[in-house]
Design a protein around this motif. Structure first.
Motif, PDB file in Angstrom:
ATOM      1  N   LYS A 177       0.837  -1.203   0.000  1.00  0.00           N
ATOM      2  CA  LYS A 177       0.000   0.000   0.000  1.00  0.00           C
ATOM      3  C   LYS A 177       0.870   1.251   0.000  1.00  0.00           C
ATOM      4  O   LYS A 177       1.891   1.313   0.693  1.00  0.00           O
ATOM      5  CB  LYS A 177      -0.905   0.019   1.238  1.00  0.00           C
ATOM      6  N   GLU A 178       0.454   2.247  -0.746  1.00  0.00           N
ATOM      7  CA  GLU A 178       1.212   3.484  -0.843  1.00  0.00           C
ATOM      8  C   GLU A 178       1.393   4.152   0.519  1.00  0.00           C
ATOM      9  O   GLU A 178       2.441   4.746   0.795  1.00  0.00           O
ATOM     10  CB  GLU A 178       0.507   4.447  -1.804  1.00  0.00           C
ATOM     11  N   THR A 179       0.378   4.054   1.374  1.00  0.00           N
ATOM     12  CA  THR A 179       0.463   4.657   2.703  1.00  0.00           C
ATOM     13  C   THR A 179       1.539   3.984   3.555  1.00  0.00           C
ATOM     14  O   THR A 179       2.290   4.644   4.276  1.00  0.00           O
ATOM     15  CB  THR A 179      -0.898   4.583   3.405  1.00  0.00           C
ATOM     16  N   LEU A 180       1.628   2.654   3.488  1.00  0.00           N
ATOM     17  CA  LEU A 180       2.666   1.938   4.229  1.00  0.00           C
ATOM     18  C   LEU A 180       4.031   2.217   3.629  1.00  0.00           C
ATOM     19  O   LEU A 180       5.015   2.402   4.364  1.00  0.00           O
ATOM     20  CB  LEU A 180       2.379   0.435   4.230  1.00  0.00           C
ATOM     21  N   ALA A 181       4.113   2.279   2.305  1.00  0.00           N
ATOM     22  CA  ALA A 181       5.393   2.596   1.656  1.00  0.00           C
ATOM     23  C   ALA A 181       5.905   3.958   2.104  1.00  0.00           C
ATOM     24  O   ALA A 181       7.093   4.128   2.414  1.00  0.00           O
ATOM     25  CB  ALA A 181       5.233   2.568   0.137  1.00  0.00           C
ATOM     26  N   ALA A 182       5.009   4.938   2.161  1.00  0.00           N
ATOM     27  CA  ALA A 182       5.403   6.278   2.625  1.00  0.00           C
ATOM     28  C   ALA A 182       5.876   6.231   4.072  1.00  0.00           C
ATOM     29  O   ALA A 182       6.839   6.902   4.450  1.00  0.00           O
ATOM     30  CB  ALA A 182       4.234   7.250   2.478  1.00  0.00           C
ATOM     31  N   ALA A 183       5.204   5.418   4.897  1.00  0.00           N
ATOM     32  CA  ALA A 183       5.613   5.295   6.297  1.00  0.00           C
ATOM     33  C   ALA A 183       7.003   4.687   6.412  1.00  0.00           C
ATOM     34  O   ALA A 183       7.807   5.125   7.235  1.00  0.00           O
ATOM     35  CB  ALA A 183       4.600   4.438   7.058  1.00  0.00           C
ATOM     36  N   LEU A 184       7.305   3.693   5.577  1.00  0.00           N
ATOM     37  CA  LEU A 184       8.630   3.061   5.624  1.00  0.00           C
ATOM     38  C   LEU A 184       9.715   4.086   5.338  1.00  0.00           C
ATOM     39  O   LEU A 184      10.792   4.061   5.954  1.00  0.00           O
ATOM     40  CB  LEU A 184       8.714   1.921   4.604  1.00  0.00           C
ATOM     41  N   CYS A 201      12.102  -3.797  -5.813  1.00  0.00           N
ATOM     42  CA  CYS A 201      11.146  -2.686  -5.944  1.00  0.00           C
ATOM     43  C   CYS A 201       9.742  -3.096  -6.352  1.00  0.00           C
ATOM     44  O   CYS A 201       8.815  -2.298  -6.219  1.00  0.00           O
ATOM     45  CB  CYS A 201      11.687  -1.634  -6.910  1.00  0.00           C
ATOM     46  N   GLY A 202       9.539  -4.320  -6.862  1.00  0.00           N
ATOM     47  CA  GLY A 202       8.193  -4.704  -7.278  1.00  0.00           C
ATOM     48  C   GLY A 202       7.638  -3.720  -8.285  1.00  0.00           C
ATOM     49  O   GLY A 202       8.251  -3.448  -9.309  1.00  0.00           O
ATOM     50  N   SER A 203       6.481  -3.149  -7.987  1.00  0.00           N
ATOM     51  CA  SER A 203       5.868  -2.174  -8.897  1.00  0.00           C
ATOM     52  C   SER A 203       6.313  -0.745  -8.609  1.00  0.00           C
ATOM     53  O   SER A 203       5.730   0.204  -9.118  1.00  0.00           O
ATOM     54  CB  SER A 203       4.338  -2.281  -8.851  1.00  0.00           C
ATOM     55  N   GLY A 204       7.345  -0.583  -7.771  1.00  0.00           N
ATOM     56  CA  GLY A 204       7.989   0.721  -7.606  1.00  0.00           C
ATOM     57  C   GLY A 204       7.433   1.621  -6.531  1.00  0.00           C
ATOM     58  O   GLY A 204       7.840   2.788  -6.434  1.00  0.00           O
ATOM     59  N   THR A 205       6.544   1.113  -5.688  1.00  0.00           N
ATOM     60  CA  THR A 205       5.815   1.992  -4.763  1.00  0.00           C
ATOM     61  C   THR A 205       6.725   2.722  -3.779  1.00  0.00           C
ATOM     62  O   THR A 205       6.563   3.931  -3.554  1.00  0.00           O
ATOM     63  CB  THR A 205       4.752   1.185  -3.996  1.00  0.00           C
ATOM     64  N   ILE A 206       7.688   2.022  -3.170  1.00  0.00           N
ATOM     65  CA  ILE A 206       8.549   2.676  -2.173  1.00  0.00           C
ATOM     66  C   ILE A 206       9.382   3.774  -2.821  1.00  0.00           C
ATOM     67  O   ILE A 206       9.487   4.892  -2.300  1.00  0.00           O
ATOM     68  CB  ILE A 206       9.449   1.645  -1.474  1.00  0.00           C
ATOM     69  N   ALA A 207       9.970   3.487  -3.978  1.00  0.00           N
ATOM     70  CA  ALA A 207      10.796   4.489  -4.664  1.00  0.00           C
ATOM     71  C   ALA A 207       9.965   5.699  -5.078  1.00  0.00           C
ATOM     72  O   ALA A 207      10.409   6.845  -4.967  1.00  0.00           O
ATOM     73  CB  ALA A 207      11.468   3.864  -5.877  1.00  0.00           C
ATOM     74  N   TYR A 301      20.814   4.826   1.432  1.00  0.00           N
ATOM     75  CA  TYR A 301      19.727   4.175   2.172  1.00  0.00           C
ATOM     76  C   TYR A 301      19.112   3.084   1.303  1.00  0.00           C
ATOM     77  O   TYR A 301      18.762   3.330   0.150  1.00  0.00           O
ATOM     78  CB  TYR A 301      18.635   5.192   2.542  1.00  0.00           C
ATOM     79  N   VAL A 302      19.003   1.901   1.868  1.00  0.00           N
ATOM     80  CA  VAL A 302      18.223   0.821   1.262  1.00  0.00           C
ATOM     81  C   VAL A 302      16.920   0.732   2.043  1.00  0.00           C
ATOM     82  O   VAL A 302      16.939   0.541   3.266  1.00  0.00           O
ATOM     83  CB  VAL A 302      18.967  -0.528   1.314  1.00  0.00           C
ATOM     84  N   VAL A 303      15.805   0.902   1.357  1.00  0.00           N
ATOM     85  CA  VAL A 303      14.490   0.755   1.981  1.00  0.00           C
ATOM     86  C   VAL A 303      13.704  -0.204   1.108  1.00  0.00           C
ATOM     87  O   VAL A 303      13.475   0.080  -0.075  1.00  0.00           O
ATOM     88  CB  VAL A 303      13.756   2.106   2.097  1.00  0.00           C
ATOM     89  N   SER A 304      13.297  -1.348   1.674  1.00  0.00           N
ATOM     90  CA  SER A 304      12.726  -2.361   0.804  1.00  0.00           C
ATOM     91  C   SER A 304      11.731  -3.270   1.514  1.00  0.00           C
ATOM     92  O   SER A 304      11.783  -3.460   2.733  1.00  0.00           O
ATOM     93  CB  SER A 304      13.843  -3.210   0.186  1.00  0.00           C
ATOM     94  N   ASN A 305      10.852  -3.839   0.715  1.00  0.00           N
ATOM     95  CA  ASN A 305       9.864  -4.820   1.139  1.00  0.00           C
ATOM     96  C   ASN A 305      10.080  -6.057   0.263  1.00  0.00           C
ATOM     97  O   ASN A 305       9.353  -6.293  -0.690  1.00  0.00           O
ATOM     98  CB  ASN A 305       8.448  -4.238   0.956  1.00  0.00           C
ATOM     99  N   PRO A 306      11.117  -6.857   0.574  1.00  0.00           N
ATOM    100  CA  PRO A 306      11.445  -7.995  -0.280  1.00  0.00           C
ATOM    101  C   PRO A 306      10.425  -9.119  -0.130  1.00  0.00           C
ATOM    102  O   PRO A 306       9.569  -9.073   0.763  1.00  0.00           O
ATOM    103  CB  PRO A 306      12.814  -8.424   0.254  1.00  0.00           C
TER     104      PRO A 306
END
Length: 389
Positions: A177-184, A201-207, A301-306
């Motif tokens: 979810k975009e909201t969780l990605a922003a929180a990360l 990155c999957g579909s790129g949401t965190i980036a 910074y590495v920020v990821s949801n692998p």
């Protein structure tokens, strides 16, 4: 009517404090954080601003009333006593949804029906309607939420959930979810001057969320909200909020953001989502397996949801990814690493205990956010156009 209202920013479990900080950052001081929601008092102009700016909240709701209700008569009379006419015009549409937890009034359909009837009676009297209300106007979704015999009646000002930014034209099998990605991203102390990488990155949401944060772009800038048509919010308030968002955006801020994934289809989706978000070439996308990740700069910074390795046949491959990441990052002590996963053996596989852990929920999956703080060195100059990985 009074221009002051009580608003509620709803939040996923574990994100309430972050949402509370965002509300305070908008300038609202009377903020109360509860489980799953953040209450704050504000002028009605806060409705456009909160919807536009809150990156980690699920929705913004307007509180109409809060009271004890242990009988249907109490629920009806106290609902009817609330000033619904201040918020719902005579032609307004107002479906009622509900939920009840640990309460004597446990039949949700009955509660919804009673609340609907009470609002109708109130509006007919206040608007001078002699027949049934037409409900052909703007949508006002009413929610009656009863918890331990306390009824909370609200109007949903957002419409679609705030995670729906409007840029997702494609997604992978388990999108974040975009909201969780922003929180990360916000949990880190990343600054847009530093390199930022999501190697899964999957579909790129965190980036994409990092880029929006990096350029201070309001997450709701490219979408619509249910309350844009509500009669009691001046149109000028919406125009001012959008103007404020436009002026606050720092489109000249150079960014050094890379998203990579082993799946070429996901890289293609990420590119399309970034274009839809208006970020164009601000993010570099690369098809790459984690073992080929090779940072060339310091203080990144590495920020990821692998992948979590919860599917049959995936676990060994995923665990090797975690090992590879740990092996690579041992040679880059200035980098800070943030990984969200449900795999309880992550720290052992990564090869190092986390500096800090935070429990979060990815949907209904209980996860930990493993945080490794880098030992920063004097930064090298960056071009802002990405870097070799």
């Amino acid at each position: 009517m009074s221009q002051n209202v009580t608003l509620i920013a709803t939040a996923a479990m574990g994100l309430e404090a972050i949402v509370g900080k965002e509300v305070k950052a908008l300038g609202y001081e009377d903020v109360q954080v509860e489980n799953g929601r953040v209450f704050f008092e504000a002028d009605v102009s806060a409705i456009p601003r909160a919807n536009l700016w809150l990156r980690t909240a699920d929705r913004v709701k307007l509180q109409v009333g809060r009271f004890k209700a242990t009988s249907f008569d109490q629920l009806f009379e106290q609902t009817k006593a609330l000033p619904w006419e201040d918020f719902i015009a005579e032609e307004g549409e107002f479906p009622v949804v509900g939920k009840s937890v640990k309460s004597k009034l446990y039949s949700v359909p009955d509660c919804q029906s009673i609340v609907k009837k009470a609002i109708v009676e109130r509006l007919k009297v206040k608007h001078g309607a002699t027949s049934w209300l037409k409900e052909t106007g703007a949508l006002h979704r009413v929610e009656v939420a009863i918890h331990k015999d306390e009824a909370l009646l609200t109007l949903d000002t957002s419409g679609s959930g705030l995670h729906k930014r409007g840029y997702r034209v494609g997604q992978g099998e388990a999108p974040l979810k975009e909201t969780l990605a922003a929180a990360l991203v916000q949990i880190t102390n990343w600054h847009p001057d530093h390199p930022f990488v999501d190697p899964f990155c999957g579909s790129g949401t965190i980036a994409i969320e990092a880029a929006l944060i990096g350029q201070n772009i309001a997450p709701g800038f490219n979408r619509e909200f249910a309350s844009e048509d509500w009669h009691f919010i001046p149109q000028q308030a919406w125009e001012d909020a959008f103007q404020e968002a436009e002026e606050a955006a720092n489109y000249d801020q150079p960014l050094n953001i890379v998203g990579s994934d082993i799946d070429p289809e996901l890289i293609d989706i990420s590119k399309k989502n970034a274009m839809e978000a208006g970020l164009g070439d601000l993010i570099s996308w690369k098809q790459m397996q984690i073992s080929d990740f090779n940072p060339k700069q310091d203080n990144g910074y590495v920020v990821s949801n692998p992948p979590y390795g919860e599917r049959m046949g995936e676990r060994e491959e995923v665990e090797q990814m975690y090992r590879d990441l740990g092996t690579i990052m041992r040679d880059h002590p200035s980098w800070s690493i943030y990984v969200l996963t449900s795999h309880e053996g992550f720290e052992k596989l990564y090869g190092k205990p986390a500096t800090k852990r935070r429990k979060l929920f990815n949907g209904f999956i209980k996860t930990d956010y493993y945080q490794y703080f880098g030992k920063h060195v004097k930064a090298k100059p960056t071009s802002g156009k990405g870097f070799s990985v």
